[in-house]
Design a protein around this motif. Sequence first.
Motif, mmCIF file in Angstrom:
data_model
loop_
_atom_site.group_PDB
_atom_site.id
_atom_site.type_symbol
_atom_site.label_atom_id
_atom_site.label_comp_id
_atom_site.label_asym_id
_atom_site.label_seq_id
_atom_site.Cartn_x
_atom_site.Cartn_y
_atom_site.Cartn_z
ATOM 1 N N ARG A 196 81.087 27.652 -42.257
ATOM 2 C CA ARG A 196 80.128 27.412 -41.175
ATOM 3 C C ARG A 196 80.112 28.584 -40.197
ATOM 4 O O ARG A 196 79.049 29.005 -39.735
ATOM 5 C CB ARG A 196 80.475 26.121 -40.429
ATOM 6 N N LEU A 197 81.296 29.120 -39.899
ATOM 7 C CA LEU A 197 81.356 30.264 -38.982
ATOM 8 C C LEU A 197 80.657 31.478 -39.575
ATOM 9 O O LEU A 197 79.906 32.173 -38.882
ATOM 10 C CB LEU A 197 82.823 30.600 -38.683
ATOM 11 N N VAL A 198 80.885 31.739 -40.868
ATOM 12 C CA VAL A 198 80.244 32.892 -41.513
ATOM 13 C C VAL A 198 78.729 32.722 -41.522
ATOM 14 O O VAL A 198 77.971 33.661 -41.242
ATOM 15 C CB VAL A 198 80.797 33.077 -42.937
ATOM 16 N N ALA A 199 78.273 31.504 -41.854
ATOM 17 C CA ALA A 199 76.830 31.259 -41.865
ATOM 18 C C ALA A 199 76.230 31.434 -40.470
ATOM 19 O O ALA A 199 75.146 31.996 -40.311
ATOM 20 C CB ALA A 199 76.554 29.843 -42.395
ATOM 21 N N ALA A 200 76.950 30.974 -39.444
ATOM 22 C CA ALA A 200 76.462 31.131 -38.073
ATOM 23 C C ALA A 200 76.387 32.605 -37.684
ATOM 24 O O ALA A 200 75.430 33.037 -37.022
ATOM 25 C CB ALA A 200 77.377 30.374 -37.107
ATOM 26 N N MET A 201 77.377 33.382 -38.093
ATOM 27 C CA MET A 201 77.358 34.819 -37.792
ATOM 28 C C MET A 201 76.182 35.508 -38.471
ATOM 29 O O MET A 201 75.519 36.377 -37.884
ATOM 30 C CB MET A 201 78.672 35.461 -38.238
ATOM 31 N N ARG A 202 75.916 35.135 -39.721
ATOM 32 C CA ARG A 202 74.807 35.767 -40.452
ATOM 33 C C ARG A 202 73.461 35.384 -39.847
ATOM 34 O O ARG A 202 72.551 36.214 -39.747
ATOM 35 C CB ARG A 202 74.872 35.374 -41.923
ATOM 36 N N ARG A 203 73.324 34.137 -39.444
ATOM 37 C CA ARG A 203 72.064 33.730 -38.793
ATOM 38 C C ARG A 203 71.865 34.514 -37.503
ATOM 39 O O ARG A 203 70.773 34.998 -37.210
ATOM 40 C CB ARG A 203 72.078 32.224 -38.503
ATOM 41 N N PHE A 204 72.923 34.632 -36.714
ATOM 42 C CA PHE A 204 72.826 35.339 -35.440
ATOM 43 C C PHE A 204 72.563 36.825 -35.659
ATOM 44 O O PHE A 204 71.807 37.446 -34.919
ATOM 45 C CB PHE A 204 74.114 35.133 -34.650
ATOM 46 N N GLU A 205 73.179 37.405 -36.699
ATOM 47 C CA GLU A 205 72.989 38.827 -36.980
ATOM 48 C C GLU A 205 71.537 39.136 -37.328
ATOM 49 O O GLU A 205 71.016 40.200 -36.986
ATOM 50 C CB GLU A 205 73.897 39.253 -38.136
#
Length: 461
Positions: A196-205
Motif C-alpha cells: 500500500r505504501l509503494v502504491a501510494a508513493m507511485r500515485r503521488f509521484e
Amino acid sequence: MRGPEARPRFGLSLRLLALTLVFVLLAEALVFLPAIGRARVVYLEQRLAEAHLALLALEATEDGMVDGDLQRRLLGHAGAVAMTAYQSGFFRLRLGPDMPPRVDAAYDLREVGLWPPVGDALMVLTRSQPRLIRVAGISPKDPRVAVEVTLPEAPLRRDLMRFARRLLGLSLIVSLIAGAVVYFSLARLLLKPLSRLVAAMRRFEAAPEDPGRLHTPSTARHEVGEAERTLARMQARVREGLIEHARLAGVGAAVARINHDLKGILTTARLESDRLEAQTRDRDPDLARTTEGIAQALDRAVALCAATLSYAGSELPSARPRRLAAHHELTLAAQRLHQAHPEIAVNLDCAVDTTLSADPDLLARSLDNLTHNAAQAGARHLTLAAHTSNHQTTLTIADDGPGLPQRARDNLFQPFAGSARNGGTGLGLPIARELTQAMNGHLNLHQTTPSGTTFHLTLPT
C-alpha cells in the motif's frame, strides 16, 4: 518525469517465502540429525535387550548349553551372529560359534555422546557394503549385566532408512505448513501494508500537485502505521512546497521582467545624470554634488537589479568533487582577495598535507563570497585556516571587522535580507551556503563580536 520503474523479478514476497522455507527446513534438519542418531542407539539397545533374553535361555539348562538348532533360532530371533553376557566383569553366558567372527567395527553404548551417534548414523545411511559390527553395553533388562553382540549392519541400515523416510516426510509436511503460516502472517502484517505504501508513493509521484493522490493513512499503532502517517505528512509538505515553488516561480519570472525593464530605465537615468553633472560641474557646484548623489543611488539600483536577475536566472549548482589540497585552495582564495582588495592582510594557518573533497570551482566561489563579504564589511585582517577531524575538513574564515548586526544575524542566509551594509544585496552568504551544500558540506556562523566574525565551512575529507 521518469516512467514507472519495472517491478523486480524476485520481489520481497518471493524472497520472504524462500527464507521462511529455508529457516523452517534448517530447524527441521536440526531436529532430524539428533533423531536419526537416537534411532540408531535405540535399535542397538533393543538388540542388546533381545540378546540378553536369548542368553537367559541358557540358564534353564543344566550345563549352560543348547543344541545347534536352538542356538540358531535364538541368534536369529536376536538378529545376531554371536552374543556374550558378563556380570561383575566376569564371563557368564555365551551363544555363537567357537571362533569369534571378525568384525569391521566395534561400538560401546556405555560411552555415547550427543554428536558421535549422529555421525555414525549418517555413515550407516550412506554406506552400501555389508559389514559385521560388535556392540557392547549395559542390558536394558538388568543394569548389573553387560552384553556384547556381534550382528550384521544391513538390518540396521534398513531400519534407519525407513525411519529417515518417515521423519523426512513428516518434516516436509510440517515445514510446508509452518512456512505457509509464517509467510501468510508476514504477508498480511508486513507485505500488504508495504505494498500500500509503494502504491501510494507511485500515485503521488505521477502527479504530486493533485490533492486526490495524497495517501490516507491507517489508524494502526504499529511501525507500519506510523510509516503511513509519516508518508502522509511528508506528501502534504511536499505538495505545499511544490505549490509554493510554482507560485514563487511565477512571481520570480514577473520580477525578472520588471527588473529587466527597470534596469534599462535606470541605465538611461544614469546616463542623463552623468550628462547633467558634466554640464553643471563648473556653473553650479551644489547641483553637481546633488547630481553625483543621484548617480550613486542609480548605480546601487542598477547593481541590485543585475544581482536579482543573476540570482533568479541561476540554476542549482552541480558539484563534481575530487580530492583537493586545502592549503593550495586557501592560497588561491587569498591571492584573488588581494587582487580585489590589496589593503587587506591575509594570514594562512593550514598544514600542507590537509586535504578535502570538493568541486574546485564551487569551493572558489564559496570562499570568494565569504572573503569579499569580510572586505566589504570593513575588515583589515583576515585569517584562513583549515583542520581535519572525524573525516571532515573545516575551513575557518575569520576577520577583524565590526561584526554582524542583529538584523543580519536574524536573516543570515536569507536572500536579499541578510546584508550587513547599506546597498548590499544579501546574496553572498545564501549563495555560499548553497554552493557548500551542493558539495555535501555545510556553512555555519561560528561567532560574531564587535572585534570580528568567524565562519566555518565544513566539507568531507
